[in-house]
Design a protein around this motif. Structure first.
Motif: not given
Length: 400
Positions: A101-120
């Motif tokens: 069983r495996q997960f293949f990500p297509s979109f990841t986003q971390l939005n903190v107070d309007g700022r997009i941070l690099d994440s996974y």
């Protein structure tokens, strides 16, 4: 390049010394003449196989395959690249597959107070819908604030561990507590020196959507908690219940008149990784290729088996299948050499924007064995390095 070449030559010397002995007692009684013979054999076959340029080129090639998430096209391409190398050396090569069983990500986003941070994603991910999940930020230590919150966790750094800080409870156990208390998501910071996010191998699903963020953003995140800011986590992708995980095995039989068909020497290293993993996995891959090159040219008293499995970050799916289905029986294994993470990488000081590499090997490098006589041989082969072989009573890490 020089550091990799020296490591490769030292491992060849160690294997020469170990392969010259049929039992622990013979290792203990090894003579200086035998040591010199092993060194000469290593030197004769190592010049091309162990050149720094060749080793570094293999690291660069491995890294260039890109993110090698288990079951991905890049992961499969690396396995084929390794199989081709072993075949070119005249080895008998076998590539097998196991479904996992495996997960293949297509979109990841971390939005903190309007700022997009690099994440996974933190593995094994719990996906969200297209809109994600949102809540106010809260610290792990503020349990009363967990309901409806996106909780921030930071794992202890190396300095804290060295100072004797107590080890935290398992991460997923803490995440389960947060989920039970009503937290909607989590942000996990691993304090690696360059400040980037670092993915984590998994043995269990995450109970809530969780992402990893870089340590360089930790100050911003804690300040956002203090001012009552909110965060949104979007984590999309697909789950394949039976993703193809490859493992490659190559065998080179003994060649000398004293060759024994009863004993084998196994050399293993993982192939898969969440990232390009040039520093983490690249040296092990390059060293395994170099050792196979040298062994193919050298007189062999024992057979050699080279194992390169995928599935490393999903509970070692590839190596578990290999061990269960095809590995040599324990009684036939003379020596098992496992090439782990970050071999020959440089140490560092500072972190984030002040991060600087040092001209010395990482102090966290470990050289482990479960046999006292072998420890003496490893110390002899790696004389001059800033670490000594240690005894381990149980299997550690990958083979644990």
């Amino acid at each position: 390049r020089v550091r990799l070449a020296v490591q490769a030559a030292r491992w060849a010397t160690a294997l020469s010394l170990l392969a010259a002995c049929a039992s622990p007692s013979q290792v203990e009684a090894q003579t200086q003449d035998r040591s010199q013979s092993a060194s000469q054999a290593t030197s004769a076959g190592s010049s091309a196989c162990f050149s720094g340029e060749r080793l570094f080129a293999d690291v660069a090639t491995y890294s260039a395959f890109g993110f090698k998430t288990s079951g991905s096209p890049a992961d499969h391409a690396v396995a084929a690249w390794m199989a081709d190398h072993f075949r070119g050396l005249g080895a008998s090569v076998r590539t097998e597959h196991v479904a996992a069983r495996q997960f293949f990500p297509s979109f990841t986003q971390l939005n903190v107070d309007g700022r997009i941070l690099d994440s996974y994603p933190l593995w094994f991910p719990k996906a969200t819908g297209p809109e994600g999940v949102a809540g106010r930020l809260a610290l792990e230590g503020d349990r009363a604030a967990w309901p409806g919150a996106v909780v921030l966790l930071r794992q202890p750094d190396r300095e804290a561990r060295a100072a004797g800080a107590p080890a935290p409870r398992p991460l997923r156990e803490r995440l389960r507590e947060m989920a039970s208390a009503g937290a909607v998501a989590a942000i996990v910071v691993f304090p690696y020196p360059a400040g980037d996010w670092s993915a984590s191998n998994t043995f269990a699903d995450t109970p809530i959507p969780a992402v990893v963020a870089g340590d360089r953003d930790h100050a911003f995140l804690t300040a956002a908690v203090a001012r009552g800011a909110g965060a949104r986590v979007v984590l999309q992708g697909r789950i394949d219940p039976a993703a193809r995980i490859d493992w490659v095995e190559a065998r080179l039989p003994g060649t000398t008149s004293q060759a024994s068909s009863d004993k084998v020497i196994v050399v293993s290293t993982p192939l898969s990784a969440f990232t390009g993993a040039g520093g983490e996995r690249g040296p092990g891959v390059a060293l395994q290729r170099a050792i196979a090159c040298w062994v193919a040219q050298a007189p062999r008293r024992h057979s050699f088996v080279f194992v390169a499995p995928g599935g490393h970050e999903i509970d070692g799916a590839g190596v578990r299948d290999y061990l269960a289905s095809h590995a040599p029986p324990v009684e036939r294994v003379h020596t098992w050499l496992h090439l782990g993470a970050s071999i020959a990488v440089y140490d560092w000081e500072g972190r984030n924007e002040t991060f600087r590499m040092l001209a010395k090997q990482s102090d966290e490098t470990r050289l482990l064995t479960n046999r006292e006589p072998v420890r003496a041989q490893l110390d002899q082969a790696f004389a001059g390095f800033p670490y000594r072989a240690q005894l381990a009573s149980t299997a550690v890490g990958y083979l644990g």
